[in-house]
Design an enzyme around this catalytic site. Structure first.
Site, mmCIF file in Angstrom:
data_model
loop_
_atom_site.group_PDB
_atom_site.id
_atom_site.type_symbol
_atom_site.label_atom_id
_atom_site.label_comp_id
_atom_site.label_asym_id
_atom_site.label_seq_id
_atom_site.Cartn_x
_atom_site.Cartn_y
_atom_site.Cartn_z
ATOM 1 C CB ALA A 14 16.323 -65.760 -13.725
ATOM 2 C CB ILE A 24 13.026 -61.696 -16.863
ATOM 3 C CG1 ILE A 24 13.675 -62.218 -15.567
ATOM 4 C CG2 ILE A 24 12.316 -60.356 -16.614
ATOM 5 C CD1 ILE A 24 14.805 -61.353 -15.047
ATOM 6 C CB THR A 32 8.587 -61.545 -28.640
ATOM 7 O OG1 THR A 32 9.568 -62.391 -28.011
ATOM 8 C CG2 THR A 32 9.252 -60.339 -29.283
ATOM 9 C CG HIS A 59 11.946 -66.288 -27.080
ATOM 10 N ND1 HIS A 59 13.086 -66.199 -26.320
ATOM 11 C CD2 HIS A 59 12.124 -67.342 -27.909
ATOM 12 C CE1 HIS A 59 13.911 -67.155 -26.672
ATOM 13 N NE2 HIS A 59 13.361 -67.856 -27.633
ATOM 14 C CG PHE A 112 10.550 -76.042 -11.728
ATOM 15 C CD1 PHE A 112 9.634 -75.025 -11.507
ATOM 16 C CD2 PHE A 112 11.068 -76.195 -12.994
ATOM 17 C CE1 PHE A 112 9.238 -74.182 -12.540
ATOM 18 C CE2 PHE A 112 10.681 -75.359 -14.030
ATOM 19 C CZ PHE A 112 9.772 -74.354 -13.804
HETATM 20 N N1 LIG Z 1 14.957 -64.772 -22.433
HETATM 21 C C1 LIG Z 1 15.557 -65.683 -21.592
HETATM 22 C C2 LIG Z 1 16.239 -66.797 -22.074
HETATM 23 N N2 LIG Z 1 16.326 -67.021 -23.418
HETATM 24 C C3 LIG Z 1 17.304 -67.914 -23.989
HETATM 25 C C4 LIG Z 1 16.823 -69.384 -23.998
HETATM 26 O O1 LIG Z 1 16.742 -69.911 -22.684
HETATM 27 C C5 LIG Z 1 17.822 -70.234 -24.784
HETATM 28 O O2 LIG Z 1 19.084 -70.173 -24.154
HETATM 29 C C6 LIG Z 1 17.941 -69.767 -26.227
HETATM 30 O O3 LIG Z 1 16.638 -69.657 -26.792
HETATM 31 C C7 LIG Z 1 18.792 -70.752 -27.048
HETATM 32 O O4 LIG Z 1 18.213 -72.013 -27.070
HETATM 33 N N3 LIG Z 1 16.794 -67.690 -21.226
HETATM 34 C C8 LIG Z 1 16.724 -67.505 -19.863
HETATM 35 O O5 LIG Z 1 17.252 -68.312 -19.092
HETATM 36 N N4 LIG Z 1 16.046 -66.417 -19.371
HETATM 37 C C9 LIG Z 1 15.457 -65.491 -20.197
HETATM 38 O O6 LIG Z 1 14.848 -64.505 -19.703
HETATM 39 C C1 LIG Z 2 12.215 -64.822 -22.050
HETATM 40 C C2 LIG Z 2 12.891 -64.317 -23.256
HETATM 41 O O1 LIG Z 2 13.317 -65.051 -24.122
HETATM 42 C C3 LIG Z 2 12.864 -62.839 -23.419
HETATM 43 O O2 LIG Z 2 13.755 -62.270 -22.481
HETATM 44 C C4 LIG Z 2 13.283 -62.418 -24.815
HETATM 45 O O3 LIG Z 2 12.968 -61.046 -24.906
HETATM 46 P P1 LIG Z 2 12.116 -60.534 -26.165
HETATM 47 O O4 LIG Z 2 10.788 -61.269 -26.112
HETATM 48 O O5 LIG Z 2 11.946 -59.036 -25.927
HETATM 49 O O6 LIG Z 2 12.909 -60.855 -27.395
#
Ligand SMILES: Nc1c(NC[C@H](O)[C@H](O)[C@H](O)CO)[nH]c(=O)[nH]c1=O
Ligand SMILES: CC(=O)[C@@H](O)COP(=O)(O)O
Length: 157
Positions: free
Chosen positions: A81, A83, A87, A89, A114
């Protein structure tokens, strides 16, 4: 003319791997529960299911590839999931995860479903993890058995 369509009732002897991200675990646990429930309902034996937990969505693909190359499973369900935060990211986690899982399924040894939600809000995610929009994990369980049955039928052409 031959027509092939998947029959999930033929899944009893299949070995299924589930790779599930722990990030947003409240949501991903519900996806996992949906997948396990549907596999059981379709006759897949408990001893033929392996669940691998990874930190986040970005780690799913590597573990999927490792599991696919192990020869221990016939099909894989990828659950997560992602979300949106503040940013960019979100965008790159989604892009990286999607492209790698697509490649794993298209080019790998076993089909990969998927089941990684990519949503703007928590509500959208929970709606798709056993809420009003269904359970993406359960959908993937049905889908992996259908694909495996399709591929069995193709081999018998
Ligand atoms: N923001 C979310 C993440 N972020 C973490 C990345 O998936 C990863 O584990 C990290 O960047 C280390 O490589 N992961 C999710 O599954 N869901 C999110 O909302
Ligand atoms: C999808 C993500 O990595 C996100 O949850 C990270 O949150 P942020 O963009 O506010 O650092």
């Amino acid at each position: 003319m031959k027509e092939i369509i998947g029959n999930i009732a033929k899944g009893q002897d299949k070995k299924i791997g589930i790779v599930v991200a722990q990030f947003n675990g409240v949501v991903t646990d519900r996806l996992l529960s949906g997948a396990l429930g549907q596999l059981k309902k379709s006759g897949v034996k408990d001893e033929n299911i392996v669940v691998v937990r990874v930190p986040g969505a970005f780690e799913i693909a590597r573990t999927v590839n490792c599991l696919a190359q192990s020869g221990k499973v016939d099909g894989i369900i990828a659950l997560g999931a992602v979300i949106r935060g503040e940013t960019a990211h979100f965008t790159y986690v989604c892009e990286g995860t999607t492209s790698q899982l697509a490649a794993a399924s298209a080019n790998g040894n076993v089909p990969v479903m998927f089941g990684v939600l990519m949503t703007d809000t928590v509500a959208q995610a929970t709606d798709r993890a056993g809420g009003k929009s269904g359970n993406k994990g359960a959908e993937c369980a049905t889908d992996v058995l259908e694909v495996l049955n399709i591929e069995e039928q193709i081999k018998q052409l």
